[in-house]
Design a protein around this motif. Structure first.
Motif, PDB file in Angstrom:
ATOM      1  N   GLU A  16       3.851 -13.443   6.102  1.00  0.00           N
ATOM      2  CA  GLU A  16       4.466 -14.723   6.650  1.00  0.00           C
ATOM      3  C   GLU A  16       3.258 -15.857   6.822  1.00  0.00           C
ATOM      4  O   GLU A  16       3.827 -17.083   6.656  1.00  0.00           O
ATOM      5  CB  GLU A  16       5.358 -14.627   8.004  1.00  0.00           C
ATOM      6  N   GLN A  17       2.163 -15.452   6.838  1.00  0.00           N
ATOM      7  CA  GLN A  17       1.027 -16.564   7.156  1.00  0.00           C
ATOM      8  C   GLN A  17       0.062 -16.341   5.875  1.00  0.00           C
ATOM      9  O   GLN A  17      -0.961 -17.023   5.969  1.00  0.00           O
ATOM     10  CB  GLN A  17       0.412 -16.350   8.610  1.00  0.00           C
ATOM     11  N   ALA A  18       0.466 -15.589   4.989  1.00  0.00           N
ATOM     12  CA  ALA A  18      -0.645 -15.623   3.884  1.00  0.00           C
ATOM     13  C   ALA A  18      -0.934 -16.741   3.238  1.00  0.00           C
ATOM     14  O   ALA A  18      -0.229 -17.711   3.156  1.00  0.00           O
ATOM     15  CB  ALA A  18      -0.032 -14.501   2.713  1.00  0.00           C
ATOM     16  N   PRO A  19      -2.179 -16.696   2.621  1.00  0.00           N
ATOM     17  CA  PRO A  19      -2.727 -18.157   1.794  1.00  0.00           C
ATOM     18  C   PRO A  19      -1.864 -18.384   0.632  1.00  0.00           C
ATOM     19  O   PRO A  19      -2.039 -19.473   0.087  1.00  0.00           O
ATOM     20  CB  PRO A  19      -4.146 -17.584   1.874  1.00  0.00           C
ATOM     21  N   SER A  20      -1.322 -17.420   0.022  1.00  0.00           N
ATOM     22  CA  SER A  20      -0.653 -17.549  -1.121  1.00  0.00           C
ATOM     23  C   SER A  20       0.549 -16.824  -1.432  1.00  0.00           C
ATOM     24  O   SER A  20       0.660 -15.691  -0.589  1.00  0.00           O
ATOM     25  CB  SER A  20      -1.601 -17.338  -2.299  1.00  0.00           C
ATOM     26  N   ASP A  21       1.631 -17.039  -2.316  1.00  0.00           N
ATOM     27  CA  ASP A  21       2.882 -16.404  -2.456  1.00  0.00           C
ATOM     28  C   ASP A  21       2.298 -14.919  -2.937  1.00  0.00           C
ATOM     29  O   ASP A  21       2.877 -13.888  -2.859  1.00  0.00           O
ATOM     30  CB  ASP A  21       3.530 -16.858  -3.510  1.00  0.00           C
ATOM     31  N   THR A  22       1.167 -14.910  -3.801  1.00  0.00           N
ATOM     32  CA  THR A  22       0.742 -13.473  -4.334  1.00  0.00           C
ATOM     33  C   THR A  22       0.469 -12.684  -3.305  1.00  0.00           C
ATOM     34  O   THR A  22       0.879 -11.503  -3.114  1.00  0.00           O
ATOM     35  CB  THR A  22      -0.594 -13.665  -5.298  1.00  0.00           C
ATOM     36  N   ILE A  23      -0.518 -12.883  -2.131  1.00  0.00           N
ATOM     37  CA  ILE A  23      -1.021 -12.202  -1.132  1.00  0.00           C
ATOM     38  C   ILE A  23       0.209 -11.894  -0.381  1.00  0.00           C
ATOM     39  O   ILE A  23       0.395 -10.789   0.080  1.00  0.00           O
ATOM     40  CB  ILE A  23      -2.128 -13.022  -0.238  1.00  0.00           C
TER      41      ILE A  23
END
Length: 299
Positions: A10-17
């Motif tokens: 939910e707090q990832a730096p990108s949609d990929t991560i």
């Protein structure tokens, strides 16, 4: 600060991560339950209690005797896990880029299965390129946190001994077939020490004495770590404390990395590389225990 992968998504730096963390958490029970901490530059150092020291009473006007607890400094490392996924250029030209995404998703699932396997069977000392798992860390029967069931059907007395040996046990870890034996025992005995509850992702979770059972080999698992393939066609059950402050914690040095390497020079294929450095640490010596010698027989 420790985190669950599903929360990190939910707090990832990108949609990929975010998608990677989501895939890992949805693929196996262990990766959904265990918490991770960051190990900058691939190293994680912490102090683990070894000796509490002594306490005592004293007479009035007399001094207490000195006794200081002892801590040991533990250093754990992370190790790269991942792989390359190639898709023929002709296939991409004909059917589109989505096929590359499918290959990357399959690689992530394979990595999740490898993590499960290594969590139990990894052994750095024997030449594995991975971190060392619980089977090697807990040692032989009688080593302190390794108990035997005597190569027979599961004894709940033995299982309770193993659970009690873990300080603050939170989960049990076993094969899917072993979990089925639990369910069958419930159906035949109508015993209330085993119940079922609704887990995340609409899963059905079996609970024994308030400890959720994590299945080590969900459907289509390619590297089941707790099949009935141990000595004498037996399996093991592990009692775990997955509290990050006092139990087992997983480690990563950075977020997983997915790189599009484009068309490689030596073949007409597009290559994607997925890389994630991981490890594990036991915050206390009683963070886990093993019960081995369980046969595939009705409880």
């Amino acid at each position: 600060m420790a985190f669950r992968l599903i929360d990190a998504a939910e707090q990832a730096p990108s949609d990929t991560i975010a998608g990677i963390y989501q895939t890992f958490a949805e693929t196996t029970d262990l990766l959904n339950a265990i918490q991770f901490d960051d190990a900058p530059n691939g190293a994680f150092t912490y102090l683990r209690p070894v000796d509490l020291g002594n306490a005592g009473f004293r007479e009035i006007n007399q001094a207490f005797g000195e006794s200081t607890g002892r801590m040991e400094k533990i250093r754990e490392e992370t190790f790269p896990m991942g792989g390359d996924a190639d898709v023929d250029k002709k296939i991409v030209d004909n059917d589109g880029e989505s096929l590359r995404g499918d290959q990357e998703s399959m690689k992530l699932i394979a990595m999740a299965h490898l993590f499960d396997y290594t969590f139990i069977k990894g052994d750095r000392s024997s030449g594995d390129n991975s971190f060392t798992g619980l089977q090697s860390r807990l040692g032989e029967v009688g080593a302190g946190q390794h108990f035997t069931n005597g190569n027979g059907a599961l004894s709940f007395l033995n299982l309770d001994r193993v659970i009690d040996s873990v300080r603050g046990a939170t989960h049990l870890y076993m094969s899917q077939e072993m979990r089925r034996l639990f369910d069958n025992w419930v159906h035949s005995s109508q015993n209330s020490t085993v119940r079922h509850t609704q887990g995340e992702f609409r899963t059905r979770v079996t609970v024994y004495k308030d400890l959720p059972i994590l299945e080590a080999d969900p459907n289509d698992h390619t590297m089941p770590p707790l099949d009935f393939l141990e000595a004498g066609n037996t399996t093991s059950i592990y009692a775990l404390n997955l509290n990050p402050s006092s139990g087992i914690i997983a480690l990563q040095d950075t977020d997983p990395d997915v790189r599009d390497l484009g068309e490689v020079d030596d073949a007409p294929v597009y290559r994607s590389r997925i890389d994630w450095s991981v490890g594990m640490a036991l915050k206390t010596q009683r963070a886990a225990a093993r019960l081995s010698g369980i046969t595939n027989a009705a409880i």
